[in-house]
Write a protein that holds these residues in place. Structure first.
Motif, PDB file in Angstrom:
ATOM      1  N   ARG A   2      75.904  47.973  65.369  1.00  0.00           N
ATOM      2  CA  ARG A   2      75.252  47.565  64.144  1.00  0.00           C
ATOM      3  C   ARG A   2      75.351  48.671  63.109  1.00  0.00           C
ATOM      4  O   ARG A   2      75.008  49.816  63.367  1.00  0.00           O
ATOM      5  CB  ARG A   2      73.785  47.240  64.427  1.00  0.00           C
ATOM      6  N   VAL A   4      74.363  50.795  59.880  1.00  0.00           N
ATOM      7  CA  VAL A   4      73.146  51.165  59.173  1.00  0.00           C
ATOM      8  C   VAL A   4      73.549  51.726  57.824  1.00  0.00           C
ATOM      9  O   VAL A   4      74.598  52.357  57.677  1.00  0.00           O
ATOM     10  CB  VAL A   4      72.353  52.226  59.977  1.00  0.00           C
ATOM     11  N   GLY A  10      69.931  58.946  58.573  1.00  0.00           N
ATOM     12  CA  GLY A  10      70.957  59.256  59.567  1.00  0.00           C
ATOM     13  C   GLY A  10      72.108  60.048  58.979  1.00  0.00           C
ATOM     14  O   GLY A  10      72.640  60.956  59.620  1.00  0.00           O
ATOM     15  N   ILE A  43      77.050  55.334  59.261  1.00  0.00           N
ATOM     16  CA  ILE A  43      76.150  55.521  60.384  1.00  0.00           C
ATOM     17  C   ILE A  43      76.114  54.233  61.201  1.00  0.00           C
ATOM     18  O   ILE A  43      76.001  53.140  60.646  1.00  0.00           O
ATOM     19  CB  ILE A  43      74.729  55.879  59.906  1.00  0.00           C
ATOM     20  N   ARG A  44      76.240  54.389  62.516  1.00  0.00           N
ATOM     21  CA  ARG A  44      76.245  53.232  63.411  1.00  0.00           C
ATOM     22  C   ARG A  44      75.183  53.395  64.495  1.00  0.00           C
ATOM     23  O   ARG A  44      74.955  54.503  64.975  1.00  0.00           O
ATOM     24  CB  ARG A  44      77.619  53.092  64.082  1.00  0.00           C
ATOM     25  N   HIS A  45      74.570  52.286  64.835  1.00  0.00           N
ATOM     26  CA  HIS A  45      73.610  52.290  65.932  1.00  0.00           C
ATOM     27  C   HIS A  45      74.166  51.466  67.085  1.00  0.00           C
ATOM     28  O   HIS A  45      74.673  50.362  66.882  1.00  0.00           O
ATOM     29  CB  HIS A  45      72.268  51.706  65.495  1.00  0.00           C
ATOM     30  N   GLU A  47      73.308  50.014  71.067  1.00  0.00           N
ATOM     31  CA  GLU A  47      72.340  49.804  72.124  1.00  0.00           C
ATOM     32  C   GLU A  47      72.924  50.310  73.439  1.00  0.00           C
ATOM     33  O   GLU A  47      74.146  50.416  73.601  1.00  0.00           O
ATOM     34  CB  GLU A  47      71.982  48.325  72.226  1.00  0.00           C
ATOM     35  N   ARG A  67      72.045  60.885  67.573  1.00  0.00           N
ATOM     36  CA  ARG A  67      70.899  60.683  68.459  1.00  0.00           C
ATOM     37  C   ARG A  67      71.360  59.955  69.711  1.00  0.00           C
ATOM     38  O   ARG A  67      72.247  59.104  69.657  1.00  0.00           O
ATOM     39  CB  ARG A  67      69.827  59.847  67.748  1.00  0.00           C
ATOM     40  N   ASP A 114      70.194  54.034  73.957  1.00  0.00           N
ATOM     41  CA  ASP A 114      70.270  53.656  72.551  1.00  0.00           C
ATOM     42  C   ASP A 114      70.640  54.900  71.739  1.00  0.00           C
ATOM     43  O   ASP A 114      69.998  55.946  71.878  1.00  0.00           O
ATOM     44  CB  ASP A 114      68.939  53.102  72.069  1.00  0.00           C
ATOM     45  N   SER A 115      71.678  54.778  70.908  1.00  0.00           N
ATOM     46  CA  SER A 115      72.230  55.965  70.249  1.00  0.00           C
ATOM     47  C   SER A 115      72.581  55.682  68.794  1.00  0.00           C
ATOM     48  O   SER A 115      72.833  54.533  68.410  1.00  0.00           O
ATOM     49  CB  SER A 115      73.484  56.456  70.989  1.00  0.00           C
ATOM     50  N   THR A 116      72.603  56.744  68.007  1.00  0.00           N
ATOM     51  CA  THR A 116      73.048  56.676  66.619  1.00  0.00           C
ATOM     52  C   THR A 116      74.242  57.608  66.447  1.00  0.00           C
ATOM     53  O   THR A 116      74.189  58.769  66.852  1.00  0.00           O
ATOM     54  CB  THR A 116      71.922  57.097  65.656  1.00  0.00           C
TER      55      THR A 116
END
Length: 242
Positions: A2, A4, A10, A43-45, A47, A67, A114-116
């Protein structure tokens, strides 16, 4: 994965982490270098369990873990995935791959939690290295360190026993955190990483539990006798000395 908004916190975190990274912070203009590399970044998130990229996929992007944690792995001929490296927050992912003549990812990358991530382009990294020679040297240093680690891994597999490798791994994982150890991967994945059969790994853990060196189970363990594990890692089995 996803996306961001790039204007989020971020991106600010990513810029600060890039400036502090060893490959960048020694350059004269770390801020300018970071801005150059962040051109067209996003920036990507992810799961837990989501893939960043797949093995042999064209490598158009490299990443900074902002993260969480990302694991790199390869799929063996037996179909089992083998964890190669844990990429923690503040570390780069696939940066060296960007310099291959025909860049394709040699491994897969998967979010362990879960990471960014900050995703940056191959073109921006190349231009940054052309504009800032110290950054190019920093990337060469990063490549040399990675090569040295892989050589050490090969030597360890060739010159040590399963018992030595497991004991050394547990002690290294414990580090300064104390006697408690939380395995970051499953026992099956750990066996593959250490180059041992899953049955062998289970037998060693059960034996050390019986001797009182360890207590716990699954991924959670407590090292009761670090001196004994250190002796095992050095190839000295106290049970055989008695």
């Amino acid at each position: 994965m996803r996306k961001v908004k790039t204007a989020s916190a971020g991106m600010a975190d990513a810029r600060a982490m890039l400036c502090a990274h060893p490959a960048v912070h020694t350059t004269v203009h770390a801020d300018a270098v970071s801005d150059c590399m962040l051109a067209r970044a996003s920036i990507r998130h992810l799961e837990k369990g989501e893939y960043v990229f797949r093995q042999d996929q064209p490598a158009d992007y490299w990443y900074l873990v902002v993260r969480g944690r990302v694991d790199t792995l390869r799929i063996g001929i037996d179909g089992e995935d083998r964890i190669i490296h844990h990429v923690e927050a503040g570390q780069l992912l696939a940066a060296i791959v960007m310099f291959l003549p025909e860049p394709r990812y040699p491994v897969e990358a998967r979010a362990a939690v879960d990471s960014t991530l900050c995703r940056m382009t191959r073109a921006a990294l190349h231009q940054s290295c052309l504009d800032h020679a110290p950054l190019a040297v920093g990337m060469l240093n990063l490549a040399a360190q990675t090569l040295a680690l892989r050589i050490d891994d090969v030597d360890t597999l060739a010159s040590t026993t399963a018992q030595q490798r497991l004991a050394a791994y547990l002690l290294r994982l414990a580090g300064t955190a104390g006697a408690r150890v939380e395995l970051p991967i499953s026992q099956r994945q750990l066996a593959a990483r250490l180059g041992v059969r899953a049955e062998t790994l289970n037998r060693l853990l059960a034996d050390w539990h019986k001797r009182g060196y360890l207590e716990g189970g699954g991924r959670s363990w407590r090292i009761n006798e670090p001196g004994e594990l250190d002796a095992l890692a050095r190839g000295v089995d106290s049970a055989r000395r008695e």
